[in-house]
Design a protein around this motif. Sequence first.
Motif, short mmCIF file in Angstrom:
data_model
loop_
_atom_site.label_atom_id
_atom_site.label_comp_id
_atom_site.label_asym_id
_atom_site.label_seq_id
_atom_site.Cartn_x
_atom_site.Cartn_y
_atom_site.Cartn_z
N MET B 148 -11.84 31.92 32.35
CA MET B 148 -13.04 31.16 32.75
C MET B 148 -12.82 29.67 32.46
SD MET B 148 -16.03 33.47 31.12
CE MET B 148 -15.93 35.24 31.19
N ASN B 149 -11.72 29.34 31.77
CA ASN B 149 -11.44 27.96 31.40
C ASN B 149 -12.66 27.27 30.79
OD1 ASN B 149 -8.56 27.40 32.28
ND2 ASN B 149 -9.41 28.42 34.07
N PRO B 150 -13.15 27.86 29.70
CA PRO B 150 -14.41 27.38 29.13
C PRO B 150 -14.23 26.13 28.26
CG PRO B 150 -13.54 29.14 27.77
CD PRO B 150 -12.56 28.96 28.91
N ALA B 151 -15.37 25.48 27.98
CA ALA B 151 -15.36 24.38 27.02
C ALA B 151 -15.66 24.91 25.62
CB ALA B 151 -16.41 23.34 27.42
N VAL B 152 -16.41 26.03 25.57
CA VAL B 152 -16.76 26.65 24.30
C VAL B 152 -16.33 28.11 24.35
CG1 VAL B 152 -18.64 27.37 22.79
CG2 VAL B 152 -18.73 25.14 23.90
N LEU B 153 -15.64 28.55 23.29
CA LEU B 153 -15.19 29.94 23.23
C LEU B 153 -15.84 30.61 22.03
CD1 LEU B 153 -13.27 32.17 24.26
CD2 LEU B 153 -11.47 31.15 22.88
N LEU B 154 -16.64 31.66 22.28
CA LEU B 154 -17.31 32.38 21.20
C LEU B 154 -16.61 33.72 21.02
CD1 LEU B 154 -20.99 31.86 22.49
CD2 LEU B 154 -19.73 30.40 20.89
N LEU B 155 -16.03 33.93 19.84
CA LEU B 155 -15.26 35.16 19.60
C LEU B 155 -15.96 35.98 18.52
CD1 LEU B 155 -12.00 33.14 19.34
CD2 LEU B 155 -12.22 34.98 21.01
N ASP B 156 -16.34 37.22 18.86
CA ASP B 156 -17.06 38.06 17.91
C ASP B 156 -16.14 39.13 17.35
OD1 ASP B 156 -18.97 39.26 16.38
OD2 ASP B 156 -20.48 39.37 17.98
N GLU B 157 -15.62 38.89 16.16
CA GLU B 157 -14.72 39.81 15.46
C GLU B 157 -13.59 40.32 16.35
OE1 GLU B 157 -16.33 42.47 12.70
OE2 GLU B 157 -18.17 41.32 12.37
N PRO B 158 -12.78 39.41 16.88
CA PRO B 158 -11.70 39.84 17.78
C PRO B 158 -10.62 40.66 17.09
CG PRO B 158 -11.49 37.51 17.30
CD PRO B 158 -12.80 37.95 16.71
N MET B 159 -10.53 40.62 15.77
CA MET B 159 -9.45 41.36 15.09
C MET B 159 -9.90 42.75 14.63
SD MET B 159 -7.46 38.72 15.08
CE MET B 159 -7.44 36.94 14.90
N GLU B 160 -11.18 43.05 14.84
CA GLU B 160 -11.74 44.29 14.31
C GLU B 160 -10.96 45.51 14.80
OE1 GLU B 160 -15.64 45.03 15.72
OE2 GLU B 160 -16.25 46.14 13.94
N GLY B 161 -10.55 46.32 13.85
CA GLY B 161 -9.92 47.59 14.18
C GLY B 161 -8.54 47.50 14.81
N LEU B 162 -7.84 46.37 14.66
CA LEU B 162 -6.52 46.26 15.28
C LEU B 162 -5.41 46.45 14.25
CD1 LEU B 162 -6.98 43.27 17.73
CD2 LEU B 162 -7.44 45.70 18.05
N ALA B 163 -4.27 46.92 14.73
CA ALA B 163 -3.11 47.09 13.87
C ALA B 163 -2.65 45.73 13.36
CB ALA B 163 -1.98 47.76 14.64
N PRO B 164 -2.12 45.68 12.12
CA PRO B 164 -1.73 44.40 11.51
C PRO B 164 -0.82 43.54 12.37
CG PRO B 164 -1.64 46.16 9.89
CD PRO B 164 -1.98 46.80 11.20
N VAL B 165 0.16 44.15 13.08
CA VAL B 165 1.05 43.30 13.88
C VAL B 165 0.28 42.61 15.00
CG1 VAL B 165 3.21 44.52 13.48
CG2 VAL B 165 1.77 45.23 15.36
N ILE B 166 -0.70 43.34 15.55
CA ILE B 166 -1.47 42.74 16.64
C ILE B 166 -2.41 41.66 16.11
CG2 ILE B 166 -3.06 43.24 18.54
CD1 ILE B 166 -1.79 46.01 18.68
N VAL B 167 -2.92 41.91 14.91
CA VAL B 167 -3.76 40.88 14.27
C VAL B 167 -2.95 39.59 14.12
CG1 VAL B 167 -4.89 40.21 12.11
CG2 VAL B 167 -5.29 42.49 13.07
#
Lengths: 288, 233
Positions: B148-167
């Motif tokens: 979307m090429n935004p000016a503001v990016l709102l991220l809500d717990e993007p790391m939740e439940g992910l494997a450590p390497v992916i985090v």
Amino acid sequence: MIANFIGVLFDGIAYGSLLFLISIGLSVTLGLMNFVNLAHGAFAMLGGYVCVMLMTRWGVPFLATLPIAFIATATVGAVLERTLYRRLYKASHLDQVLFSIGLTFMAIAAATYAWGPSQQPVRLPDLLRGQVEVFGLQLGTYRLFLVAVVVAITFALAWLMEKTRFGAQVRSAVDDADVANGVGINVNLIFSLMFALGTGLAGLGGALGIDVLGLDPTFPLKYMVYFLLVVAVGGAGTIRGPLVAALVLGIFDVAGKYYVPQVGAFIIYTLMVLLLIAFPAGLYGRRA
Amino acid sequence: MTERLGLERVSAGYGESVILDGAELALQAGESLALLGRNGAGKSTLLRTVMGLTRLHGGTVRYDGRDLARDPPWKRSRAGIAWVPQERGMFPSLTVDEHLTTVARAGPCTVDRAYDLFPSLAMRRSSPGNRLSGGEQQMLAIARALVMNPAVLLLDEPMEGLAPVIVQELKGLLATLIGQGGMTVVLVEQHARLALSITARAAVLERGRIVHQAPSAQLIADPSTLQRLVAVA
Ligand SMILES: Nc1ncnc2c1ncn2[C@@H]1O[C@H](COP(=O)(O)OP(=O)(O)O)[C@@H](O)[C@H]1O
Ligand SMILES: [Mg+2]
């Protein structure tokens, strides 16, 4: 005997195609807006009257009335969606039923006032009358035409929904309206356009169906149960479910009335009960 | 510096309930913020309020100096606010490709560029959104926001439940995005240290209100304050 059976089957398919064309919009409003629109048949009736008016008052040829019937009912549908329906999307189903049944009776009264209580005649063009021979079978030309139109529209709808950006936006709104809204999809506009498309197709079905279903002011009530059956049995929000359900209902209804006229309409209600018990979420339940 | 996003005495919730209760926040263009707080503090509600997906009871949400009160969510999104929802917000009946192409807007991050960033998505272009692994879903939710090429990016717990390497992989990507400074980023995270390590500022939400603001480096160097404000009991 066999030829006779195929003839009945063919009539059933033609009848089912018509039911599908009219009901698909009901499936859309139920699947997309979660709205129980009992007035859906009134849009089909409107399409029928538009067709008859154009032919009898202004001498417009039958085939030319069809796109006009589509556009006229789609426009009325869009206006009503913006002004009335939208206010009740979040209301209870009972409120929606009361609202739309009220609208149905208003439509019946208005049609009686405007065009009188009698059946409207439709004069099909010579081209579409009589029978044609297909593989040694005599088939009604008009019914063949009906099936062809519905097949073409079904493919066009499937293409619209599956292959276009608009279709993907519609599917996203069905999946999760809040998230769709939050990622920039104008869900309200999509609702309006889909409502207009659904009512437009009902209007087209009403016009195409005068010769098969008849046309008088009681039309929306007389066929209400059939349209609801198609959606209840087929499942809302898909194309395939209502298509299969409409064909099954059409074939059983025609065959029942032909082979066991004493039992008449009883057949499809039995079928409905059986199918709903076997597939409570519809044949292709979207929300399993 | 100009204010990009501002919340002024914002009260908001769902229906009659009031979840945000007088929240104040101001973000400059290009700034990055870690939004911390215990479970149920109202972090997701704050992001949803910026998107217009809650009921605003009072106060104003400003974007580039303009009150957003009358703008529906899709308009806010098109104006340049992108949201990565907590539950990832996948569309089961859309393919990976459709997730991106239906929302993409002109700008440096094209759909092809997003596939370069997330090669595992490129290999699954025609899979439905709900057939992806948790990590892939999260990547798709982020990719969908980036195209979307935004000016503001709102991220809500993007790391939740992910494997450590992916985090670690996502952390690197977010750090790069923030480092470029083109976007204003709000990162809601349960892993407070992770969020603090890649953002410039931090705000702590408690019972619907911002109760503490500090530079991220300062908060990370003050474990007792951090413990008091966000530790899970
Ligand atoms: N859709 C909703 N409807 C009603 N209440 C909700 C809804 N979502 C969250 N809440 C309530 O709002 C409060 C804050 O939730 P949330 O914003 O999700 O907190 P956080 O993201 O900080 O964990 C909680 O008490 C939660 O129960
Ligand atoms: Mg949350």
